[in-house]
Design a protein around this motif. Structure first.
Motif, PDB file in Angstrom:
ATOM      1  N   GLN A 466       1.796  11.055  -5.261  1.00  0.00           N
ATOM      2  CA  GLN A 466       1.718   9.649  -6.007  1.00  0.00           C
ATOM      3  C   GLN A 466       2.920   9.201  -5.823  1.00  0.00           C
ATOM      4  N   ALA A 467       4.127   9.525  -5.616  1.00  0.00           N
ATOM      5  CA  ALA A 467       5.262   8.935  -5.378  1.00  0.00           C
ATOM      6  C   ALA A 467       5.293   7.882  -4.171  1.00  0.00           C
ATOM      7  N   CYS A 468       4.643   8.552  -3.121  1.00  0.00           N
ATOM      8  CA  CYS A 468       4.578   8.183  -1.653  1.00  0.00           C
ATOM      9  C   CYS A 468       3.537   6.971  -1.933  1.00  0.00           C
ATOM     10  N   SER A 469       2.506   6.904  -2.531  1.00  0.00           N
ATOM     11  CA  SER A 469       1.489   6.273  -2.359  1.00  0.00           C
ATOM     12  C   SER A 469       1.978   4.895  -3.389  1.00  0.00           C
ATOM     13  N   GLU A 470       2.573   5.085  -4.248  1.00  0.00           N
ATOM     14  CA  GLU A 470       3.432   3.827  -5.068  1.00  0.00           C
ATOM     15  C   GLU A 470       4.387   3.149  -4.213  1.00  0.00           C
ATOM     16  N   SER A 471       5.246   4.024  -3.453  1.00  0.00           N
ATOM     17  CA  SER A 471       6.162   3.475  -2.430  1.00  0.00           C
ATOM     18  C   SER A 471       5.409   2.562  -1.509  1.00  0.00           C
ATOM     19  N   ARG A 472       4.339   2.894  -1.192  1.00  0.00           N
ATOM     20  CA  ARG A 472       3.853   2.113   0.086  1.00  0.00           C
ATOM     21  C   ARG A 472       3.160   0.860  -0.690  1.00  0.00           C
ATOM     22  N   ARG A 473       2.596   0.953  -1.823  1.00  0.00           N
ATOM     23  CA  ARG A 473       1.908  -0.292  -2.640  1.00  0.00           C
ATOM     24  C   ARG A 473       2.968  -1.246  -2.777  1.00  0.00           C
ATOM     25  N   LEU A 474       4.336  -0.664  -3.127  1.00  0.00           N
ATOM     26  CA  LEU A 474       5.554  -1.761  -3.479  1.00  0.00           C
ATOM     27  C   LEU A 474       5.887  -2.503  -2.226  1.00  0.00           C
ATOM     28  N   ALA A 475       6.062  -1.428  -1.225  1.00  0.00           N
ATOM     29  CA  ALA A 475       6.704  -1.875  -0.060  1.00  0.00           C
ATOM     30  C   ALA A 475       5.870  -3.069   0.576  1.00  0.00           C
ATOM     31  N   ALA A 476       4.811  -2.970   0.371  1.00  0.00           N
ATOM     32  CA  ALA A 476       3.597  -3.982   1.098  1.00  0.00           C
ATOM     33  C   ALA A 476       3.805  -5.523   0.794  1.00  0.00           C
ATOM     34  N   ARG A 477       4.518  -5.509  -0.562  1.00  0.00           N
ATOM     35  CA  ARG A 477       4.843  -6.794  -1.284  1.00  0.00           C
ATOM     36  C   ARG A 477       5.958  -7.627  -0.426  1.00  0.00           C
TER      37      ARG A 477
END
Length: 525
Positions: A466-477
């Motif tokens: 879940q932490a990695c998934s949120e990291s990917r989502r945030l970085a994509a911005r």
């Protein structure tokens, strides 16, 4: 829902095997609005109402030039791009995006752009085609029939007699040369019109994306050809490593693109299990290339007419697309309804149970050897994330907690700490969230290594995923050059954060290598 669009529809790969059919079909619905793009437009054989334009995805700036020259509202991607930059360019500018790609590595990159798409009002639809695509829609149907499946087995039979494009054959041969990430066995499957066939584990992306979109713990996709002898030959060569050599892959691609042994028929079957209950759905037809194109065209039509919501979606996540298998009947497909029965359990693969399979990324460093900077950074980071979490595979709760070195470092503690590090750099620093608003430790200090007695391996892996998934989502911005303040370093860029996390996870994956070898002697990734 989005508003109907009036701009041009750019079909990339628009006069290839799939793209030409997409272009012609869309031109029938939206005459004069289709641009068919490829490296050699002079070779295009299309209707006069379709404009052939030049675009080479290997050349920087080519898409930007087309976007300046034409008022493009929708892009349909019918080729495998080198990285996810094209999708990012489209979604940032509010351009709708339809992708027939079957690479989970790239699809996950686009998934992480959901916020970007919402902010710009763009719609992206992924997993569009036969496999992935129709397999995803049948999987959703079977999943709902069972009230939630525990396991899905997807079987794809392709006609060896069909004239597939060179790129499609090359992709298939390339997949045969890659290591399958989950343990799975060949399966004997009854396919309508083809009797019982042996299908072999194969790297179609649907088995990975369906874990994320439907939350199904175990999904396996297998492949066979209508020619049983050719199937046995190909997978026999795979077992002895023939496809791992680039020279041999290229030679076999050329041979298979020219030699056609079999028919143009295809079949897909999805078997779902929930406890001892079973449901199955099958679709058969001919000319898989043509049907792939028709699926893409039908999805694009929904996008252009403003039927679909903004955001990034896989095809099975959009209920309005659920009737596409039925719409294809006029093109010669047959949809076989579910037949409830209680078969012997199919072979189980994988090493994790329950939620630990849902978000596990599948990473291939070799696939980005010539990609852009961002794609390389993100892929290497995902590789080390998976290497670290993979060290808990097949171990008991007692084993992951063993202290085998003088420090209190444990295998499960390494993964717990890594989740905290992800939250520290991506949620706190990159997204500038106050630490009190972040769920879980976000300091990455000594306390982050502690795992209490009630937390299981599944709990800790789920927390890390879940932490990695949120990291990917945030970085994509953000762009790589985007900087954020840091109390000790002044400012850090997203590029720096990526490199720092690669170093951090690589070091701890090395620590985990040693601890795992001391635990049960296991070596490697």
């Amino acid at each position: 829902m989005t508003e109907p669009e009036t701009g041009a529809i750019l079909v990339i790969g628009g006069y290839g095997a799939v793209g030409a059919i997409v272009s012609r079909t869309l031109d029938g619905w939206f005459p004069g609005r289709v641009l068919a793009a490829g490296r050699r437009p002079q070779r295009a054989r299309l209707a006069p109402s379709i404009t052939a334009v030049r675009l080479d995805l290997r050349e920087p700036g080519g898409l930007d030039e087309l976007l300046r020259q034409y008022s493009i509202s929708t892009v349909v991607l019918c080729v495998e791009p080198p990285d996810s930059a094209l999708a990012r360019t489209c979604l940032r500018q509010g351009i709708h995006f339809v992708d027939i790609g079957a690479s989970d590595r790239l699809l996950r990159k686009v998934e992480a752009m959901a916020d970007l798409a919402h902010d710009s009002g763009a719609t992206a639809v992924l997993s569009v085609g036969v496999a992935p695509g129709l397999t995803n829609l049948l999987a959703r149907q079977v999943h709902e029939t069972l009230g939630g499946a525990d396991r899905l087995d997807i079987t794809v039979l392709l006609g060896a007699g069909e004239h597939h494009g060179l790129d499609a054959v090359g992709w298939t041969v390339g997949q045969l040369g890659r290591r399958y990430p989950y343990r799975a066995q060949p399966l004997r499957v009854a396919l309508a019109g083809y009797n019982t066939r042996t299908a072999h584990p194969f790297g179609f992306s649907d088995q990975y994306s369906l874990r994320r979109t439907l939350g199904i713990g175990t999904v396996r996709t297998r492949l066979c050809l209508d020619s049983a002898p050719l199937t046995a030959l190909l997978f026999g060569l795979q077992r002895i490593g023939t496809f791992r050599t680039e020279t041999l892959r290229k030679a076999l691609t050329q041979i298979l693109a020219r030699v056609h042994i079999g028919t143009s028929g295809f079949a897909i079957r999805v078997d779902g299990h929930h406890g001892d209950r079973h449901a199955a759905s099958t679709l058969t037809g001919s000319e898989q290339t043509r049907i792939t194109a028709l699926v893409a065209a039908h999805v694009t039509r929904k996008v252009v007419t403003g039927t679909l919501p903004a955001g990034v979606h896989h095809i099975e996540q959009l209920p309005v697309l659920a009737d596409i298998p039925s719409q294809l009947r006029e093109h010669g497909t047959t949809l076989w309804p579910p037949e409830p029965r209680r078969p012997a359990p199919a072979p189980l693969g994988g090493s994790y149970s329950g939620p630990m399979l849902i978000t596990a990324p599948v990473v291939d460093e070799d696939a980005v050897s010539t990609a852009g900077e961002r794609e390389i950074l993100e892929t290497f980071l995902d590789h080390h994330r998976e290497a670290l979490r993979g060290k808990l595979r097949d171990l008991s709760e007692r084993q992951v907690r063993q202290q085998l070195v003088p420090s209190p470092t444990t295998l499960i503690g390494l993964v717990k700490h890594a989740a905290s590090v992800e939250r520290n750099w991506f949620e706190h620093y990159l997204a500038q969230r106050p630490r009190d608003d972040i769920a879980g430790d976000s300091y990455g200090g000594p306390e982050s290594w502690y795992v209490n007695d009630t937390e299981t391996v599944a709990d800790v892996v789920s927390e890390f995923d879940q932490a990695c998934s949120e990291s990917r989502r945030l970085a994509a911005r953000f762009d790589l050059d985007h900087t954020v303040p840091h109390e000790k370093k002044g400012h850090v860029s997203l590029r720096w954060i990526y490199v720092h996390l690669i170093r951090e996870h690589a070091r701890h994956a090395g620590h985990a290598d040693i601890l795992r070898e001391l635990t049960d002697g296991a070596l490697g990734d």
